[in-house]
Design an enzyme around this catalytic site. Sequence first.
Site, short mmCIF file in Angstrom:
data_model
loop_
_atom_site.label_atom_id
_atom_site.label_comp_id
_atom_site.label_asym_id
_atom_site.label_seq_id
_atom_site.Cartn_x
_atom_site.Cartn_y
_atom_site.Cartn_z
N ILE A 214 0.83 -1.22 0.00
CA ILE A 214 0.00 0.00 0.00
C ILE A 214 0.86 1.27 0.00
CG2 ILE A 214 -2.14 -0.92 1.00
CD1 ILE A 214 -1.18 0.22 3.72
N TYR B 18 1.91 3.19 16.96
CA TYR B 18 0.66 2.67 16.38
C TYR B 18 -0.53 3.57 16.75
CZ TYR B 18 -3.19 -0.75 15.85
OH TYR B 18 -4.35 -1.39 15.51
N ILE C 82 -9.24 -7.86 19.98
CA ILE C 82 -10.12 -8.75 19.21
C ILE C 82 -9.66 -10.19 19.41
CG2 ILE C 82 -10.97 -9.35 16.89
CD1 ILE C 82 -11.78 -6.56 17.69
#
Length: 345
Positions: A55, A153, A193
């Site tokens: 990307i 992050y 998660i």
Amino acid sequence: MADRTILITGAAGEIGHGLIQALSGQDGVRLIAMDLRDIPKSLQRCVDASHQGDICDRAFVEHVISLHRVNEVMHLAALLSTSAERAPEQAHEVNVQGTFNLLRTAAEQAQSYDAPIRFIFPSTIAIYGVDPREKTTLPPLREFQALRPITMYGANKLYCEAMGRYYGRYYRSITRGDRQAPIDFRCLRLPGIISADTVPVGGTSDYVPEMIHASARGEACTCFVREDTSLPWMMMPECVQAILQLAEAPVLSRCVYNVASFSATAGTFAEAVRKHFPAAEITFETHEARQALVDTWPADVDCLRAREDWGYTPRWTLDEAMREYIVPTVRARYGDPRSTEGNAL
Ligand code: SER
């Protein structure tokens, strides 16, 4: 032409797997997968096209978005918090420059077709930075509170939220006149998660999935944070459901939403795991540097805005999630650790 042509970046990652499986075969949906890594054959079969590439390579991103005339982006590719602390400059490149490449290219494509592109961006509880001494006494944080990340992050994600808001609301505000903004930017701040199918790589909330998968395989596990460390959590099917619900919501009052199902400590998870896997060997050995990161992440977040605006509803408590999702899925995957021991004798 499909109504929705969705580009999924980071397609080979944990959330990518879940999203592709949920969206695959839906009427009016074309899926375009993108990942730096090899996209597994099992996923390739579920998508209409897949592209392996970076990307950060703007020409590659432009090629894919224009080739397929993408009208929706689910941008999952990122270096998670522990990986980002190991390689902060590379994390900035991927997490910020990569996101910028996608937003900028999507905005250009949206303008050339005169139709906004929807851009779904998973952000994180790491954008928060609470005082560790206050962490356990704070009420669930609202979206605008304690925005003082201490990790690369968290800083990357918080900045990208702002950049998304810019493209979604204020892009070229001086010269744009009454034309609509090119990007329909929608962001969820994800908690830790937990997937019963995959194990995460490079995150700091990985201690819970690691403990679950190791115990289900009959292996010992050392948890790298203290037993009393609390964070908000959700299960992977809830995460996928929330992303899809947000992507499909008609009208939103804001760009950024907290989501989480419950808050729990590492010790509570260890107990829950031992209840279902009595032979589980879970010990605690604090990795001080990783502990220091999670100590600045909130114990809980306030999800009222997501509930009100697009009907976000947590599906499971911790006990329900273990019973209805985690245990049956990991047992089907790894078998029963007791019978494995028996076979080995
Ligand atoms: N799961 C992420 C991490 O640990 C936090 O959002 O980096």
